[in-house]
Design a protein around this motif. Sequence first.
Motif, PDB file in Angstrom:
ATOM      1  N   GLY A 319       0.499  -1.194   0.117  1.00  0.00           N
ATOM      2  CA  GLY A 319      -0.237   0.335  -0.512  1.00  0.00           C
ATOM      3  C   GLY A 319       0.664   1.339  -0.093  1.00  0.00           C
ATOM      4  O   GLY A 319       1.878   1.827   0.926  1.00  0.00           O
ATOM      5  N   ALA A 320       0.460   2.266  -0.822  1.00  0.00           N
ATOM      6  CA  ALA A 320       1.417   3.273  -0.771  1.00  0.00           C
ATOM      7  C   ALA A 320       0.674   4.647  -1.208  1.00  0.00           C
ATOM      8  O   ALA A 320      -1.418   4.323  -1.647  1.00  0.00           O
ATOM      9  N   VAL A 321       0.399   6.153  -0.495  1.00  0.00           N
ATOM     10  CA  VAL A 321      -0.537   6.755  -0.542  1.00  0.00           C
ATOM     11  C   VAL A 321      -0.255   7.709  -2.005  1.00  0.00           C
ATOM     12  O   VAL A 321       0.958   8.528  -1.935  1.00  0.00           O
ATOM     13  N   TYR A 322      -1.279   8.471  -3.289  1.00  0.00           N
ATOM     14  CA  TYR A 322      -1.268   9.037  -3.246  1.00  0.00           C
ATOM     15  C   TYR A 322      -1.879  10.237  -3.655  1.00  0.00           C
ATOM     16  O   TYR A 322      -2.838  10.318  -3.413  1.00  0.00           O
ATOM     17  N   GLU A 323      -1.305  11.214  -4.278  1.00  0.00           N
ATOM     18  CA  GLU A 323      -2.478  12.503  -4.461  1.00  0.00           C
ATOM     19  C   GLU A 323      -2.739  12.001  -5.597  1.00  0.00           C
ATOM     20  O   GLU A 323      -2.407  12.481  -6.759  1.00  0.00           O
ATOM     21  N   THR A 329      -5.650  12.345  -1.247  1.00  0.00           N
ATOM     22  CA  THR A 329      -4.776  11.245  -1.405  1.00  0.00           C
ATOM     23  C   THR A 329      -6.264  10.607  -1.631  1.00  0.00           C
ATOM     24  O   THR A 329      -6.567  10.757  -0.903  1.00  0.00           O
ATOM     25  N   VAL A 330      -5.100   9.215  -2.276  1.00  0.00           N
ATOM     26  CA  VAL A 330      -6.079   7.219  -2.226  1.00  0.00           C
ATOM     27  C   VAL A 330      -4.858   7.002  -1.622  1.00  0.00           C
ATOM     28  O   VAL A 330      -4.054   7.164  -2.180  1.00  0.00           O
ATOM     29  N   GLU A 331      -5.609   5.437  -1.629  1.00  0.00           N
ATOM     30  CA  GLU A 331      -4.576   5.051  -0.985  1.00  0.00           C
ATOM     31  C   GLU A 331      -4.763   3.583  -1.685  1.00  0.00           C
ATOM     32  O   GLU A 331      -5.518   2.612  -1.895  1.00  0.00           O
ATOM     33  N   GLY A 333      -3.147  -0.392  -3.208  1.00  0.00           N
ATOM     34  CA  GLY A 333      -2.267  -1.572  -2.682  1.00  0.00           C
ATOM     35  C   GLY A 333      -3.053  -2.906  -3.612  1.00  0.00           C
ATOM     36  O   GLY A 333      -3.181  -2.222  -4.493  1.00  0.00           O
ATOM     37  N   ASN A 342      -8.256   2.406  -2.129  1.00  0.00           N
ATOM     38  CA  ASN A 342      -8.706   2.456  -0.310  1.00  0.00           C
ATOM     39  C   ASN A 342      -9.000   1.555   0.369  1.00  0.00           C
ATOM     40  O   ASN A 342     -10.089   1.110   0.882  1.00  0.00           O
ATOM     41  N   GLY A 343      -8.281  -0.017   0.151  1.00  0.00           N
ATOM     42  CA  GLY A 343      -8.665  -1.025   0.843  1.00  0.00           C
ATOM     43  C   GLY A 343      -9.613  -1.551   0.383  1.00  0.00           C
ATOM     44  O   GLY A 343      -9.927  -2.928   0.294  1.00  0.00           O
TER      45      GLY A 343
END
Length: 857
Positions: A319-323, A329-331, A333, A342-343
């Motif tokens: 998982g990583a967060v991006y703008e 932001t959204v995650e 993964g 977002n999971g």
Amino acid sequence: MKIFFLFTFSTFLLSAFEQAAASAHYDKILTHSRIRARDQGPNVCALQQVMGTKKKYFSTCRNWYQGAICGKKATVLYECCPGYLKMDGTRGCPAVAPIDHVYGTLGIVGATSTQQYSDISRLREEIEGRGSFTFFAPSNEAWEQLNSEIHKNLVDNVNIELYNALHHHMVNKRMLTKDLKNGMTLVSMYNDQKLLINHYPNGVVTVNCARIIHGNQIATNGVVHVIDRVLTAVGNTIQDFIEVEDDLSSLRAAAITSDVLDTLGRPGHYTLFAPTNEAFERLPRGVLERIMGDKVASEALVKFHILNTLQCSEAITGGAVYETLEGNTVEVGCDGESLTVNGVKMVKRKDIVTSNGVIHLIDEVLIPDSAKQVIELGGAQQTTFTDLVAQLGLASSLRPEGQYTLLAPLNGAFSDDTLRMDQRLLKTILQNHIIKVKVGLNELYNGQELETIGGKLLRVFVYRTAVCIENSCMVRGSKEGRNGFIHIFRQIINPAEKTLHEMLRNDKRFSVFLSLVKAADLDDVLSRPGEWTLFVPTNDAFKGLTDDDKDILIRDKNALRNILLYHLTQGVFIGSGFEPGVTNILKTIQGGKLYLKTVNDTLLVNELKSRESDLMATNGVIHVIDKLLYPADLPVGNDQLLTILKKLIKYIQIKFVRDSTFKEIPLTFYKINIIESNVQPIIRKEDPSVTQLTKLIEGEPEFKIVREGETVTKVIHGEPIIKTYTKIIDGRPVEVTEKKVTEERIIQGPEIKYTRITAGGSDNEEKLKKLLEEEVTKVTKFIEGDGHLLEDEEIKRLLQGAGTEYTKVTKVIEREPQIIEREIKKVHLEEAPVRKAQPTRRTQGGTARRRTRLANH
């Protein structure tokens, strides 16, 4: 000059190394893999293979220590590092792979299918000959996974289709992984088709989103990189794809409405998570219509699906967060073979490569907070609040075009007793959690007042690590929606209704303390407006105190005030506003110090537990304690007082210094404004229906003639209050100076019913009464002036010929004026000198009479 040259040269080298390091993530991860496998012998690399798949990775530290990739358990493999071979009977990989031309190297790295296709398509002669090539060679598994129809077409037309396809995998120069920089575009040897390079921090290098799984196999005429899929041609932009893809018609409509579609046709490196038509159909109809009808909301919606970086699925190993282009932001993964946003597993098709980015098709619409109504911002921990707002009809009052702030308590803040309340009372409580305006966290400052939709004013308190409104403090999780903010609170907010004095008077637990406050002449302090924190001992703190003891305390007013004012400090300090476990030092009005801290949500005062904290008053807050507080460094010089205090205070040793006395604490610690005015009664007479009006204002008095039945409105400007408070700007506390000016609009009618002029003798009084009997109706209250008032022209005319013995005028006022409106004006100042009070003016013709009014701010 030599020093300058050395400096310049060293700077150049440093810059070159930094650039190389920034684009050599693959080599760095490979080096770490060597280190992890050093016990296995020379030139051995440690890899992780996802269980149940053939996927192998040179792992990052994060994946290595987690023992997982994309949430799936990974086993450790030890293999020869690229370019090295095993030898029988020796540990590790001591041999170097032979260097051959590109065709022969394809066999060395195991890309035998690509080698075979090169042979039958007559590419072999070219890659065995002279030149410098980079060949991105699909692995054998990659050819097996290729669409069967495409595979068949290639094999059936080897001289053109297969030959061109293989040329599309080649670049006419040698490019090692360190040369493959993120965002680079290479030109292939087929028809100048683009190859999009991405080099990620986790060491993954991709070519049109195909991952290099074995890199840098040097050949005599180039280099071979083995990739995990067969490359297809890239020609269209993201915009082109959206415009022709039938399953994206809803997204296309939203992108056109919001003017975002053109952005996706420009050069760039975008990632689009594209919701399908089915995803849009799942949205509640009202929500979709509202967003599509609001250009700002629809623009936010579309931009929330776009990243300004290119994220291939093969590069995502955790998982990583991006703008997003929307700003939030959204995650992104992965879960095994699936991508998650977002999971949530929502990606139906991934890695549709275009000339300006990559598209992943998803089956859910991502709605950003900025496109939501404020009531939709509540999360799983605020469902009780949002459900009640809807059930009690308050949600319908939150108009889409309005501006609001929701102060949402956590679910646990609502007790069973609260939920069983009468719905009308519960509705009132909820109204106290909805502010009329939109206020973000960085707009809140200490001393601010916020008006609710129920008409209540809530006070804001800003502390070092907390922001509180009345008795409740915020927790993380503030969000901004289309028509407002939502802030999350620990407890239900209870606006203050009574002063400190009224709260003490209405609670029998504090009767002894209140009686001592009254005896010390401090009850007025607790009744007036202000900002106080009061630590109130219950009656239990005074057990053993006899009436005689109490009398002794009361007789020594200095001692009593010192004791009581040690319980009072300037400012409002909420218990939950203190940083947990940290001691906070407060200076009391008495001058001593109190030591406060919170431990396990309990407030400790000088290590004594507060039995009940954060009881809000209109002029402060009360924390209940069951012991009398006393400053440990304050000596007692009286034996009787020492005996009394020892009865009440057993948790500290009280010092005794014979004949020492308590300092006097005058009641000047709370602000009193003294307004002085000159009162000069004047009588004017126009006709029998006219009565006079005299009014007290600051400075020079004004007088008006008021006809019967008329009213007069006057504006009194109160003295300005210069106040310093702390405001949070961009997350940092900033001190701001503010001037607050109070204006009172006062209505007055023909309230003077009678004018009387008196003289020295009773006979003259009777004569004068007859002279004025038409005007004489009623006598209620007298304000006496001096003889000079007879200079008034109307008085002279009225008394003409009556003699000079008339020396005194009495003016009648029936009642005090009524305040009908109070307005407080605030002006922010950087530097504001405080104006001194104007000296009292003297009126010509005599000595002015001085009236004094006390006004507390």
